[in-house]
Scaffold this active site. Structure first.
Site, PDB file in Angstrom:
ATOM      1  N   HIS A 306      -3.394   1.819 -10.658  1.00  0.00           N
ATOM      2  CA  HIS A 306      -4.557   2.547 -10.150  1.00  0.00           C
ATOM      3  C   HIS A 306      -4.705   3.853 -10.916  1.00  0.00           C
ATOM      4  O   HIS A 306      -3.714   4.480 -11.276  1.00  0.00           O
ATOM      5  CB  HIS A 306      -4.375   2.860  -8.657  1.00  0.00           C
ATOM      6  CG  HIS A 306      -5.656   3.179  -7.962  1.00  0.00           C
ATOM      7  ND1 HIS A 306      -6.217   4.436  -7.993  1.00  0.00           N
ATOM      8  CD2 HIS A 306      -6.494   2.400  -7.247  1.00  0.00           C
ATOM      9  CE1 HIS A 306      -7.349   4.424  -7.308  1.00  0.00           C
ATOM     10  NE2 HIS A 306      -7.541   3.202  -6.857  1.00  0.00           N
ATOM     11  N   ASP A 363      -6.453  -4.425  -3.835  1.00  0.00           N
ATOM     12  CA  ASP A 363      -6.884  -5.791  -4.158  1.00  0.00           C
ATOM     13  C   ASP A 363      -5.753  -6.804  -4.180  1.00  0.00           C
ATOM     14  O   ASP A 363      -5.996  -8.000  -4.363  1.00  0.00           O
ATOM     15  CB  ASP A 363      -7.570  -5.781  -5.529  1.00  0.00           C
ATOM     16  CG  ASP A 363      -8.838  -4.951  -5.484  1.00  0.00           C
ATOM     17  OD1 ASP A 363      -8.977  -4.026  -6.305  1.00  0.00           O
ATOM     18  OD2 ASP A 363      -9.656  -5.193  -4.591  1.00  0.00           O
TER      19      ASP A 363
END
Ligand code: SDX
Length: 428
Positions: A306, A363
């Site tokens: 991320h 996700d």
């Protein structure tokens, strides 16, 4: 504002710029006058060190794994709130009183239907069109039907457009799914909750009544909460940039949907489940982890890493717990969950992932739950777009109301050809 400053030494002397401090998080150097005073730009591809705006909606601390919506921690909202309550919170800044939430639910439920002619838009798509292609097209087309809420200078029209977008996304997404499987569209049922209504429009059929499963409804509502907003991510920045030109809200949200589709962003939930299925067996995990570490191999562990979180994504924690709960309560098992758990353990103890601070993100586990509920992987990003619409709409409203906002227009470091004269074709 603080009285502290930052000094920038250039070839032709020192320049001083004010430091601005927020309520929490990194201070910023206000360099708005840099170009005027120095003739130089800053250079920050991917905006890794750039604050594009002031915002009071969502705060992320990537090192501590903290995510706050209007100050409320995401795990508390996921556990105790509802998606409609979080939508109100993001849009209006505070948790609603009971009557305020009832009124908000009533307003949203009265905007869930689509103009009947919009149903014909679906017939123009191939049945195997990706739902995100349909979402981009149909949401962009809303501006052709709701002209009475496209004047962005009118706060009332902005509010109506916001309600319409939040209310109609479930209908549009459900219709995209129904169209892909050749089943008839179902109209909204306002006696159901926002999420229950979505589940019925998606999985119900006109031939028989549809009972909303409360376990699935709660899990879906929590997944929507976990996807609602996330500071100035790529798709939110796209919505803000589109909105900064004065484009109508429907066009701005369609731009956000287009950006979210990318596998590096919202498309990762679909890619993560496909990756877990491709790995298929815990015995093959090490092979894929090696590929993810191989600089010559473009393969990345989807659902990992991320830009901001250099610690565990707090949403991923809640998502993993929800995946365990949903599979248990629905009495389902999914070997992919075993692969996901083992892959997480192996990756988190691997020095490559530790050094690069790569953790599971929102996700990584979501696809396992969505698959258990019955959604095809192609629908996963459409569900992300449905939920993120409340964040996009809140951020768009904040941007329009920001007295400092102006059209976004970045500059560049030019590395192309310097001026040269045209050469006729015969002399090249
Ligand atoms: C979302 O911004 C948001 O908030 C987004 C989001 C939201 O709610 O809006 O949180 C939703 O988009 C989550 C992210 C979903 N994407 C994926 O899961 C795709 C896989 N992840 C990567 O593509 C990547 O981690 C990004 C795109 C998410 C972040 O990339 P960055 O910040 O640009 O970091 P990077 O690509 O520079 O990576 C840093 C290093 C690189 O190695 P070096 O070049 O330094 O040697 O880490 C490596 C990368 O190669 N790396 C990975 C990796 N992610 C980063 N290596 C293997 N597998 C990965 N998943």
């Amino acid at each position: 504002m603080t009285n502290r400053t930052a000094k920038i030494s250039t070839g032709s002397g020192d320049l001083t710029y004010p430091l601005l401090e927020g309520s929490v998080g990194p201070d910023v150097i206000d360099i708005r006058k840099l170009y005027g005073e120095s003739g130089m730009f800053t250079y920050d591809p991917g905006f890794t060190s750039t604050a594009s705006c002031q915002s009071a909606i969502t705060y992320i601390d990537g090192d501590e794994g903290i995510l706050l919506h209007r100050g409320y921690p995401i795990d508390q909202l996921a556990e105790q709130s509802s998606f409609m309550e979080v939508a109100y919170l993001l849009l209006h800044g505070d948790l609603p009183k009971k009557n305020e939430l009832e009124e908000f639910n009533y307003i949203i439920s009265r905007h869930t239907m689509l103009h009947e002619q919009l149903a014909t838009f679906y017939r123009g798509f191939r049945r195997d069109a990706h739902p995100m292609a349909i979402m981009c097209g149909v949401v962009g087309a809303l501006s052709a039907f709701y002209h009475d809420s496209t004047d962005i200078t009118d706060p009332q029209q902005r509010l109506i457009a916001s309600h319409r977008l939040i209310a109609k996304m479930p209908t549009i997404a459900a219709m995209a799914y129904k169209y892909s499987i050749g089943q008839p569209f179902l109209y909204p049922d306002n006696s159901l909750s926002y999420t229950g209504n979505f589940l019925r429009m998606t999985f119900g059929v006109p031939a028989e009544p549809y009972e909303v499963n409360p376990i699935v409804e709660k899990a879906m509502d929590r997944i929507f909460i976990l996807h609602a907003d996330h500071e100035q991510n790529a798709s939110t920045s796209t919505v803000r940039l589109a909105g900064s030109s004065g484009a109508n809200p429907f066009a701005c949200i369609a731009a956000g949907i287009a950006c979210l589709w990318g596998p590096a962003h919202g498309g990762a939930n679909e890619a993560a489940l496909n990756m877990l299925r491709e790995i298929g067996d815990v015995k093959r995990i090490k092979e894929y982890v090696a590929r993810a570490k191989d600089k010559n191999d473009p393969f990345r562990l989807m659902g990992f890493g991320h830009r901001v979180y250099k610690n565990y994504d707090p949403r991923a924690k809640v998502m993993q717990q929800t995946a365990e709960e949903v599979l248990k309560e629905l009495k389902l098992s999914d070997p992919v969950l075993d692969v996901a758990r083992e892959l997480e353990q192996i990756a988190l103890s691997d020095e490559y992932f530790i050094e690069k601070k790569l953790y599971p993100n929102v996700d990584f586990y979501s696809g396992i739950i969505l698959n258990a509920i019955g959604f095809p992987t192609e629908m996963f990003t459409a569900l992300f777009a449905l939920a993120r619409t409340v964040g996009w709409v809140a951020q768009w409203n904040e941007m329009i109301s920001d007295p400092e906002q102006k059209i976004g227009r970045p500059r560049q470091l030019y590395v192309g050809a310097t001026q040269r004269d045209y050469v006729p074709a015969g002399k090249r």
